[in-house]
Design an enzyme around this catalytic site. Structure first.
Site, PDB file in Angstrom:
ATOM      1  N   CYS A  26       0.801  -1.222   0.000  1.00 15.48           N
ATOM      2  CA  CYS A  26       0.000   0.000   0.000  1.00 15.48           C
ATOM      3  C   CYS A  26       0.836   1.275   0.000  1.00 15.48           C
ATOM      4  O   CYS A  26       0.274   2.368  -0.111  1.00 15.48           O
ATOM      5  CB  CYS A  26      -0.954  -0.006   1.190  1.00 15.48           C
ATOM      6  SG  CYS A  26      -2.187  -1.320   1.097  1.00 15.48           S
ATOM      7  N   HIS A  42      -9.924   2.647  -0.920  1.00 16.57           N
ATOM      8  CA  HIS A  42      -8.507   2.294  -0.778  1.00 16.57           C
ATOM      9  C   HIS A  42      -8.115   1.410  -1.959  1.00 16.57           C
ATOM     10  O   HIS A  42      -8.429   0.220  -1.986  1.00 16.57           O
ATOM     11  CB  HIS A  42      -8.296   1.559   0.542  1.00 16.57           C
ATOM     12  CG  HIS A  42      -6.869   1.337   0.909  1.00 16.57           C
ATOM     13  ND1 HIS A  42      -5.819   1.493   0.030  1.00 16.57           N
ATOM     14  CD2 HIS A  42      -6.300   0.950   2.101  1.00 16.57           C
ATOM     15  CE1 HIS A  42      -4.686   1.216   0.636  1.00 16.57           C
ATOM     16  NE2 HIS A  42      -4.956   0.899   1.894  1.00 16.57           N
ATOM     17  N   HIS A  71      -2.929   8.782   5.490  1.00 11.47           N
ATOM     18  CA  HIS A  71      -3.232   7.435   5.021  1.00 11.47           C
ATOM     19  C   HIS A  71      -4.706   7.140   5.284  1.00 11.47           C
ATOM     20  O   HIS A  71      -5.419   6.705   4.393  1.00 11.47           O
ATOM     21  CB  HIS A  71      -2.336   6.416   5.715  1.00 11.47           C
ATOM     22  CG  HIS A  71      -2.528   5.019   5.223  1.00 11.47           C
ATOM     23  ND1 HIS A  71      -2.190   4.627   3.951  1.00 11.47           N
ATOM     24  CD2 HIS A  71      -3.053   3.918   5.824  1.00 11.47           C
ATOM     25  CE1 HIS A  71      -2.488   3.340   3.782  1.00 11.47           C
ATOM     26  NE2 HIS A  71      -3.007   2.892   4.901  1.00 11.47           N
TER      27      HIS A  71
END
Length: 428
Positions: free
Chosen positions: A175, A352, A315
């Protein structure tokens, strides 16, 4: 901060941006969605997800034909590559760099967490007769299966289309890939290995195998009845992230190169750093010390301090542990100044998208610098008392942004941070 350095040979500019994202294809559509605080999360429509715990995702309404791909290219390329190629075409056109590219001084570096997930998933179903055959029959496999197996094929396609003959490669760090690929490209320019690098990340992993994996560890939200408000980072009621997909590709070049050709520059890559927690594949220390270390090192590399930051793109995955970990990291790295800085996460609106999301977040930072607008954190109605920083709830905020920080936290303990600045805002 002080005035502009006269040495532009090691400074790196963003001169082109291309976007494929939930809510719209193209940079304008992406920015409109973010600044209006709209959400693109919805019930999964790409396959029958009724058997899964989490049935929410932010899908891209992407028509490959309408975006200039031929039927042959659509047959050859996984959706991840299709996203990357279309985004790269927009970035190159936006930059106006194509006519001045020197092939051997031009590179392509792409990032991804999951690679060609959808094609590999569907091809396995074909060769195994929907999973019923233990011994698969390769005679039924696509002739492009090798390209699906190697994510570097995505970088190769962009290189072939742009005539890039310099460094070409792939970055895959889960990620954090979307930041790491951009900072790697910036290093290639700073060290003199290339004048221009087309760089960014793409992922299209909304597939049964991906949904099953995140279901198994309960990382994704089960808020299936209200998918449009399912992603709730930093909210007291958060219960996981919504899966997404998309791509953001940039044209990066040395500031000198951009100046010589009179290019428009959105922002400069001023500093970056990466750390690992050497602790757990999925767990995070609540004190956030490894993310704090990455933030501190990135600011040092950029020659800025906590007071210089105008915006932080978080994030903000919306899991219980990440949001606490991240809040602690800001307090540890910025001290009391953390309470004074606007922070938001676009995952609340576009989900995401794993390796791609950080490149989309870098684009959001560059556009915040360009337009002096900070996108909001959608769905933040009930602030978690432990997430007590200014997470810019619900509504975008007009504010000059000269220095922006983007952070990422990924499975495997990866922690990355990058500082973007308004062109010429920081001495180097």
């Amino acid at each position: 901060m002080s005035g502009t350095s006269t040495d532009g040979s090691r400074r790196v500019a963003i001169s082109g941006i291309g976007i494929v994202a939930p809510g719209g294809v193209g940079t304008k559509q992406f920015w409109d969605l973010l600044t209006n605080g709209r959400t693109a999360t919805r019930s999964i429509s790409m396959f029958d997800a009724s058997q899964f715990r989490s049935r929410v995702a932010a899908e891209c309404d992407f028509d490959p034909v309408a975006n200039g791909l031929s039927r042959r290219e659509i047959r050859m390329w996984d959706r991840t590559t299709q996203f990357a190629v279309v985004a790269a075409a927009e970035a190159v056109a936006d930059s106006g760099v194509l006519d001045v590219l020197v092939p051997e001084r031009t590179g392509v570096i792409t990032g991804t967490a999951c690679g060609m997930t959808q094609s590999l998933d569907s091809e396995y179903a074909i060769v195994s007769d929907e999973g019923s055959a233990w011994q698969v029959d390769q005679a039924h496999a696509s002739p492009y299966l090798y390209d699906y197996f190697l994510p570097s094929s995505m970088a190769a396609e962009i290189a072939w289309r742009t005539g890039a003959e310099g460094p070409v490669g792939i970055v895959s760090t889960g990620c954090t890939s979307g930041i790491d690929v951009i900072t790697h490209a910036a290093e290639l320019i700073a060290e003199g290995s290339a004048d221009v690098v087309i760089a960014g990340a793409s992922d299209a992993a909304i597939s049964p195998i991906t949904v099953a994996c995140f279901d198994a560890i309960k990382a994704t939200t089960p808020r299936n009845d209200t998918p449009e408000s399912a992603a709730r980072p930093f909210d007291r009621t958060r219960n996981g992230f919504a899966l997404g997909e998309g791509a953001a590709i940039f044209v990066l070049e040395s500031v000198d190169h951009a100046r010589r050709r009179g290019a428009h520059v959105y922002a400069e890559i001023a500093g970056h750093a990466a750390r690992a927690n050497a602790y757990s594949m999925t767990g995070l220390r609540l004190d956030g010390r490894e993310l704090a270390a990455a933030i501190t090192a990135a600011m040092r590399d950029a020659r800025v301090g906590p007071a210089d930051l105008d915006y932080i793109n978080a994030h903000g995955s919306g899991t219980k542990q990440n949001d606490l970990h991240e809040t602690a990291a800001y307090k540890a790295s910025l001290g009391h100044v953390a309470y004074q800085k606007p922070i938001s996460t676009i995952k609340s609106m576009i989900g995401h998208s794993l390796g791609a999301i950080c490149s989309l977040e870098v684009a959001a930072c560059a556009l915040a610098i360009e337009h002096s607008v900070i996108p909001p954190t959608a769905n933040l109605h009930e602030r978690d008392p432990q997430c007590d920083l200014d997470y810019v709830p619900l509504v975008a905020r007009e504010q000059q942004v000269r220095v922006a920080l983007n952070v990422a936290s990924g499975f495997g303990g990866f922690q990355s941070a990058v500082v973007l600045t308004k062109p010429g805002a920081v001495a180097r």
